[in-house]
Scaffold this motif. Sequence first.
Motif, PDB file in Angstrom:
ATOM      1  N   HIS A  28      26.676  55.100  32.517  1.00  0.00           N
ATOM      2  CA  HIS A  28      27.158  56.595  32.952  1.00  0.00           C
ATOM      3  C   HIS A  28      26.112  57.075  34.135  1.00  0.00           C
ATOM      4  N   LEU A  29      24.906  56.583  34.314  1.00  0.00           N
ATOM      5  CA  LEU A  29      24.363  57.059  35.416  1.00  0.00           C
ATOM      6  C   LEU A  29      24.868  56.590  36.404  1.00  0.00           C
ATOM      7  N   LEU A  30      25.253  55.486  36.576  1.00  0.00           N
ATOM      8  CA  LEU A  30      25.804  54.866  37.945  1.00  0.00           C
ATOM      9  C   LEU A  30      27.075  55.468  38.348  1.00  0.00           C
ATOM     10  N   ARG A  31      27.888  56.125  37.327  1.00  0.00           N
ATOM     11  CA  ARG A  31      29.322  56.452  37.671  1.00  0.00           C
ATOM     12  C   ARG A  31      29.021  58.142  38.228  1.00  0.00           C
ATOM     13  N   ARG A  32      27.881  58.725  37.696  1.00  0.00           N
ATOM     14  CA  ARG A  32      27.385  60.057  38.234  1.00  0.00           C
ATOM     15  C   ARG A  32      27.311  59.995  39.493  1.00  0.00           C
ATOM     16  N   LYS A  33      26.207  58.885  39.955  1.00  0.00           N
ATOM     17  CA  LYS A  33      25.832  58.626  41.138  1.00  0.00           C
ATOM     18  C   LYS A  33      26.775  58.572  42.123  1.00  0.00           C
ATOM     19  N   ARG A  34      27.749  57.737  41.717  1.00  0.00           N
ATOM     20  CA  ARG A  34      29.085  57.315  42.762  1.00  0.00           C
ATOM     21  C   ARG A  34      29.790  58.548  42.947  1.00  0.00           C
ATOM     22  N   GLY A  38      24.034  64.450  40.793  1.00  0.00           N
ATOM     23  CA  GLY A  38      22.366  63.649  40.382  1.00  0.00           C
ATOM     24  C   GLY A  38      22.224  63.306  39.211  1.00  0.00           C
ATOM     25  N   ALA A  39      21.237  62.447  39.137  1.00  0.00           N
ATOM     26  CA  ALA A  39      21.049  61.888  37.929  1.00  0.00           C
ATOM     27  C   ALA A  39      20.467  62.512  36.768  1.00  0.00           C
TER      28      ALA A  39
END
Length: 65
Positions: A28-34, A38-39
């Motif tokens: 989830h955090l990786l998709r948001r960053k890409r 922001g995290a």
Amino acid sequence: MLAWLTENLATLLVLAALAAALVGIFLHLLRRKRSGKGACGCNCGACPMHGACHKESKPPAKPEA
């Protein structure tokens, strides 16, 4: 080996559930960053590290004639 598995089945199931939750959070955090988000999702102005996360790009300086 089978006896060990049956004795520790509950522990192994809890471990598998925790591992799945961690992988889900990481993805989830990786998709948001890409996607450029922001995290934390908060106001970056109040964060003491706001300059480290989102560097503002300055327009190139115009040459003087």
